[in-house]
Write a protein that holds these residues in place. Structure first.
Motif, PDB file in Angstrom:
ATOM      1  N   SER A  16     -52.678   6.676  32.571  1.00 15.45           N
ATOM      2  CA  SER A  16     -51.993   6.629  33.871  1.00 15.45           C
ATOM      3  C   SER A  16     -52.230   5.275  34.548  1.00 15.45           C
ATOM      4  CB  SER A  16     -52.491   7.753  34.780  1.00 15.45           C
ATOM      5  OG  SER A  16     -52.566   8.960  34.066  1.00 15.45           O
ATOM      6  N   LEU A  17     -53.462   4.775  34.442  1.00 16.31           N
ATOM      7  CA  LEU A  17     -53.778   3.477  35.047  1.00 16.31           C
ATOM      8  C   LEU A  17     -52.937   2.381  34.400  1.00 16.31           C
ATOM      9  CD1 LEU A  17     -55.585   1.885  36.973  1.00 16.31           C
ATOM     10  CD2 LEU A  17     -57.313   1.752  35.160  1.00 16.31           C
ATOM     11  N   TRP A  18     -52.832   2.441  33.094  1.00 11.94           N
ATOM     12  CA  TRP A  18     -52.060   1.451  32.338  1.00 11.94           C
ATOM     13  C   TRP A  18     -50.597   1.493  32.795  1.00 11.94           C
ATOM     14  CZ3 TRP A  18     -52.003   1.632  26.205  1.00 11.94           C
ATOM     15  CH2 TRP A  18     -51.184   0.605  25.709  1.00 11.94           C
ATOM     16  N   LEU A  19     -50.034   2.702  32.890  1.00 12.59           N
ATOM     17  CA  LEU A  19     -48.635   2.808  33.311  1.00 12.59           C
ATOM     18  C   LEU A  19     -48.458   2.295  34.741  1.00 12.59           C
ATOM     19  CD1 LEU A  19     -45.715   3.620  32.874  1.00 12.59           C
ATOM     20  CD2 LEU A  19     -46.324   5.969  33.500  1.00 12.59           C
ATOM     21  N   LEU A  20     -49.380   2.656  35.634  1.00 11.01           N
ATOM     22  CA  LEU A  20     -49.275   2.173  37.017  1.00 11.01           C
ATOM     23  C   LEU A  20     -49.287   0.639  37.031  1.00 11.01           C
ATOM     24  CD1 LEU A  20     -51.648   4.776  38.700  1.00 11.01           C
ATOM     25  CD2 LEU A  20     -49.272   4.339  39.411  1.00 11.01           C
ATOM     26  N   LEU A  73     -44.249   9.583  37.147  1.00 10.61           N
ATOM     27  CA  LEU A  73     -44.226   8.205  37.671  1.00 10.61           C
ATOM     28  C   LEU A  73     -42.935   7.488  37.266  1.00 10.61           C
ATOM     29  CD1 LEU A  73     -47.934   7.068  37.142  1.00 10.61           C
ATOM     30  CD2 LEU A  73     -46.750   7.427  39.334  1.00 10.61           C
ATOM     31  N   CYS A  74     -42.492   7.719  36.029  1.00 10.29           N
ATOM     32  CA  CYS A  74     -41.244   7.077  35.587  1.00 10.29           C
ATOM     33  C   CYS A  74     -40.057   7.593  36.395  1.00 10.29           C
ATOM     34  CB  CYS A  74     -41.012   7.343  34.101  1.00 10.29           C
ATOM     35  SG  CYS A  74     -42.100   6.402  33.031  1.00 10.29           S
ATOM     36  N   GLU A  75     -40.030   8.926  36.609  1.00  6.88           N
ATOM     37  CA  GLU A  75     -38.898   9.499  37.355  1.00  6.88           C
ATOM     38  C   GLU A  75     -38.934   9.047  38.814  1.00  6.88           C
ATOM     39  OE1 GLU A  75     -37.979  13.405  34.614  1.00  6.88           O
ATOM     40  OE2 GLU A  75     -39.135  13.689  36.427  1.00  6.88           O
ATOM     41  N   LYS A  76     -40.136   9.031  39.378  1.00  3.70           N
ATOM     42  CA  LYS A  76     -40.264   8.649  40.796  1.00  3.70           C
ATOM     43  C   LYS A  76     -39.779   7.216  41.028  1.00  3.70           C
ATOM     44  CE  LYS A  76     -43.771   7.599  44.284  1.00  3.70           C
ATOM     45  NZ  LYS A  76     -43.389   8.316  45.482  1.00  3.70           N
ATOM     46  N   THR A  77     -40.102   6.337  40.092  1.00  2.00           N
ATOM     47  CA  THR A  77     -39.777   4.925  40.294  1.00  2.00           C
ATOM     48  C   THR A  77     -38.447   4.537  39.659  1.00  2.00           C
ATOM     49  OG1 THR A  77     -41.004   4.327  38.282  1.00  2.00           O
ATOM     50  CG2 THR A  77     -42.233   4.268  40.353  1.00  2.00           C
ATOM     51  N   GLY A  78     -37.826   5.473  38.932  1.00  2.00           N
ATOM     52  CA  GLY A  78     -36.569   5.155  38.227  1.00  2.00           C
ATOM     53  C   GLY A  78     -36.787   4.078  37.177  1.00  2.00           C
ATOM     54  N   SER A  79     -37.970   4.095  36.575  1.00  2.00           N
ATOM     55  CA  SER A  79     -38.336   3.005  35.672  1.00  2.00           C
ATOM     56  C   SER A  79     -37.547   3.038  34.364  1.00  2.00           C
ATOM     57  CB  SER A  79     -39.829   3.097  35.352  1.00  2.00           C
ATOM     58  OG  SER A  79     -40.148   2.182  34.330  1.00  2.00           O
ATOM     59  N   ASP A 147     -40.367   0.382  10.748  1.00  2.00           N
ATOM     60  CA  ASP A 147     -39.169  -0.421  11.045  1.00  2.00           C
ATOM     61  C   ASP A 147     -39.037  -0.755  12.524  1.00  2.00           C
ATOM     62  OD1 ASP A 147     -38.638   2.062  12.083  1.00  2.00           O
ATOM     63  OD2 ASP A 147     -36.632   2.243  11.212  1.00  2.00           O
ATOM     64  N   ARG A 148     -40.143  -0.709  13.273  1.00  2.00           N
ATOM     65  CA  ARG A 148     -40.063  -0.955  14.726  1.00  2.00           C
ATOM     66  C   ARG A 148     -41.396  -1.462  15.251  1.00  2.00           C
ATOM     67  NH1 ARG A 148     -38.122   4.541  16.449  1.00  2.00           N
ATOM     68  NH2 ARG A 148     -37.090   4.388  14.447  1.00  2.00           N
ATOM     69  N   GLU A 149     -41.329  -2.092  16.420  1.00  2.00           N
ATOM     70  CA  GLU A 149     -42.559  -2.645  17.006  1.00  2.00           C
ATOM     71  C   GLU A 149     -43.236  -1.666  17.950  1.00  2.00           C
ATOM     72  OE1 GLU A 149     -41.600  -6.444  18.765  1.00  2.00           O
ATOM     73  OE2 GLU A 149     -41.855  -7.386  16.798  1.00  2.00           O
ATOM     74  N   TYR A 150     -42.425  -0.782  18.521  1.00  2.00           N
ATOM     75  CA  TYR A 150     -42.950   0.186  19.492  1.00  2.00           C
ATOM     76  C   TYR A 150     -42.510   1.584  19.064  1.00  2.00           C
ATOM     77  CZ  TYR A 150     -43.768  -4.085  22.079  1.00  2.00           C
ATOM     78  OH  TYR A 150     -44.206  -5.336  22.418  1.00  2.00           O
ATOM     79  N   MET A 151     -42.974   2.602  19.762  1.00  2.00           N
ATOM     80  CA  MET A 151     -42.643   3.959  19.344  1.00  2.00           C
ATOM     81  C   MET A 151     -41.136   4.206  19.397  1.00  2.00           C
ATOM     82  SD  MET A 151     -45.334   5.243  18.250  1.00  2.00           S
ATOM     83  CE  MET A 151     -44.746   6.902  17.971  1.00  2.00           C
ATOM     84  N   SER A 157     -42.001   1.308  25.871  1.00  2.00           N
ATOM     85  CA  SER A 157     -41.685   2.328  26.873  1.00  2.00           C
ATOM     86  C   SER A 157     -42.995   2.965  27.331  1.00  2.00           C
ATOM     87  CB  SER A 157     -40.760   3.413  26.293  1.00  2.00           C
ATOM     88  OG  SER A 157     -41.489   4.246  25.416  1.00  2.00           O
ATOM     89  N   ALA A 158     -42.898   3.845  28.318  1.00  2.00           N
ATOM     90  CA  ALA A 158     -44.097   4.497  28.851  1.00  2.00           C
ATOM     91  C   ALA A 158     -44.825   5.312  27.774  1.00  2.00           C
ATOM     92  CB  ALA A 158     -43.709   5.393  30.028  1.00  2.00           C
ATOM     93  N   VAL A 159     -44.098   5.743  26.768  1.00  2.00           N
ATOM     94  CA  VAL A 159     -44.715   6.493  25.665  1.00  2.00           C
ATOM     95  C   VAL A 159     -45.823   5.674  25.002  1.00  2.00           C
ATOM     96  CG1 VAL A 159     -44.192   7.213  23.296  1.00  2.00           C
ATOM     97  CG2 VAL A 159     -42.787   8.024  25.175  1.00  2.00           C
ATOM     98  N   ASP A 160     -45.638   4.348  24.972  1.00  2.00           N
ATOM     99  CA  ASP A 160     -46.635   3.502  24.313  1.00  2.00           C
ATOM    100  C   ASP A 160     -47.959   3.463  25.085  1.00  2.00           C
ATOM    101  OD1 ASP A 160     -45.072   2.502  22.013  1.00  2.00           O
ATOM    102  OD2 ASP A 160     -43.789   1.683  23.583  1.00  2.00           O
ATOM    103  N   THR A 161     -47.926   3.740  26.383  1.00  2.00           N
ATOM    104  CA  THR A 161     -49.204   3.789  27.112  1.00  2.00           C
ATOM    105  C   THR A 161     -49.995   5.027  26.678  1.00  2.00           C
ATOM    106  OG1 THR A 161     -48.316   4.999  29.037  1.00  2.00           O
ATOM    107  CG2 THR A 161     -48.217   2.592  29.116  1.00  2.00           C
ATOM    108  N   ASN A 162     -49.292   6.094  26.343  1.00  2.00           N
ATOM    109  CA  ASN A 162     -49.968   7.333  25.931  1.00  2.00           C
ATOM    110  C   ASN A 162     -50.392   7.270  24.470  1.00  2.00           C
ATOM    111  OD1 ASN A 162     -49.357  10.004  28.054  1.00  2.00           O
ATOM    112  ND2 ASN A 162     -48.581   7.977  28.499  1.00  2.00           N
ATOM    113  N   VAL A 163     -49.463   6.857  23.599  1.00  2.00           N
ATOM    114  CA  VAL A 163     -49.801   6.768  22.172  1.00  2.00           C
ATOM    115  C   VAL A 163     -50.804   5.628  21.952  1.00  2.00           C
ATOM    116  CG1 VAL A 163     -48.900   6.309  19.858  1.00  2.00           C
ATOM    117  CG2 VAL A 163     -47.595   7.753  21.423  1.00  2.00           C
ATOM    118  N   GLY A 164     -50.607   4.507  22.646  1.00  2.00           N
ATOM    119  CA  GLY A 164     -51.518   3.365  22.496  1.00  2.00           C
ATOM    120  C   GLY A 164     -52.950   3.752  22.825  1.00  2.00           C
ATOM    121  N   TYR A 165     -53.113   4.528  23.891  1.00  2.00           N
ATOM    122  CA  TYR A 165     -54.464   5.000  24.247  1.00  2.00           C
ATOM    123  C   TYR A 165     -55.035   5.861  23.109  1.00  2.00           C
ATOM    124  CZ  TYR A 165     -58.277   7.661  26.132  1.00  2.00           C
ATOM    125  OH  TYR A 165     -59.517   8.248  26.287  1.00  2.00           O
TER     126      TYR A 165
END
Ligand code: GSH
Length: 204
Positions: A16-20, A73-79, A147-151, A157-165
């Motif tokens: 959550s801190l990373w995403l913020l 957080l993504c929905e709130k900020t329209g990220s 075949d990709r750099e991110y998920m 995307s925000a998913v990478d903050t969760n999977v990355g952790y």
């Protein structure tokens, strides 16, 4: 008022801190020690009924579960770090967001075996099973990342903050070198300035 994150260094609240930090919005952090005194205090239990982290307070809204906080957080900020319903990668975004927690539960079980369970009660069988199951989650990631750099193929995307952790947590329990795409992914996401700001020095 505003946003407050209840955080324990190195725990799942890093997500959550990373995403913020990625979102660049204003927030406060309440850093707590990883002790039962702090997490099970009457005050904190009135915010999170299990006394766990992360927990997010946004004015009068309280939300726990790191995956839910990510989506909130993504929905709130329209990220653009979210893929909304109707967008091509929506299902993938949701799936990998929750897959991150499937990975983390093996880490949580291994922490019990390594730290919290008295040594005479620890089980090599449980440790072996959890390490193997964690490895299986990394094999799936390795194939996905071929075949990709991110998920998501479209980029970070925000998913990478969760999977990355979860990847960072996994590597403290099992060697990850044989999964080359996972290692490259780990370096890529953990190297981001917002991640560096969010992990404690011993997890960077
Ligand atoms: N599924 C929850 C798990 C939360 C969780 O168990 N957090 C751990 C830290 S990584 C915790 O607070 N542990 C304290 C305890 O279990 O008492 C989430 O993703 O937020």
């Amino acid at each position: 008022m505003g946003i407050t994150l209840y955080h324990v260094e190195g725990s799942r609240s890093v997500r959550s801190l990373w995403l913020l930090n990625e979102l660049g919005i204003d927030f406060d952090v309440e850093v707590m020690p990883f002790t039962l005194d702090a997490l099970r205090s009457e005050d904190y239990l009135s915010i999170h009924p299990l006394g766990r982290v992360p927990c997010l307070k946004d004015d009068d809204t309280i939300i726990f579960e790191s995956g839910a906080i990510t989506q909130y957080l993504c929905e709130k900020t329209g990220s653009p770090l979210m893929r909304k319903m109707g967008e091509p990668e929506h299902a993938e975004w949701l799936q990998w967001l929750h897959y991150a927690e499937t990975m983390a539960v093996h880490g949580a079980s291994l922490i019990q075996q390594r730290v919290f369970i008295p040594s005479e009660l620890r089980s090599d069988a449980v440790k072996g099973i959890e390490e193997r199951r964690l490895g299986q989650t990394l094999s799936v990631l390795n194939k996905h990342l071929a075949d990709r750099e991110y998920m998501l193929a479209s980029g970070f995307s925000a998913v990478d903050t969760n999977v990355g952790y979860s990847v960072q947590l996994a590597q403290s329990f099992i060697p990850i070198e044989k999964w080359e795409n996972v290692v490259a992914y780990r370096d890529r996401v953990i190297g981001r300035p917002a991640a560096q700001q969010s992990f404690p020095p011993n997890m960077r």
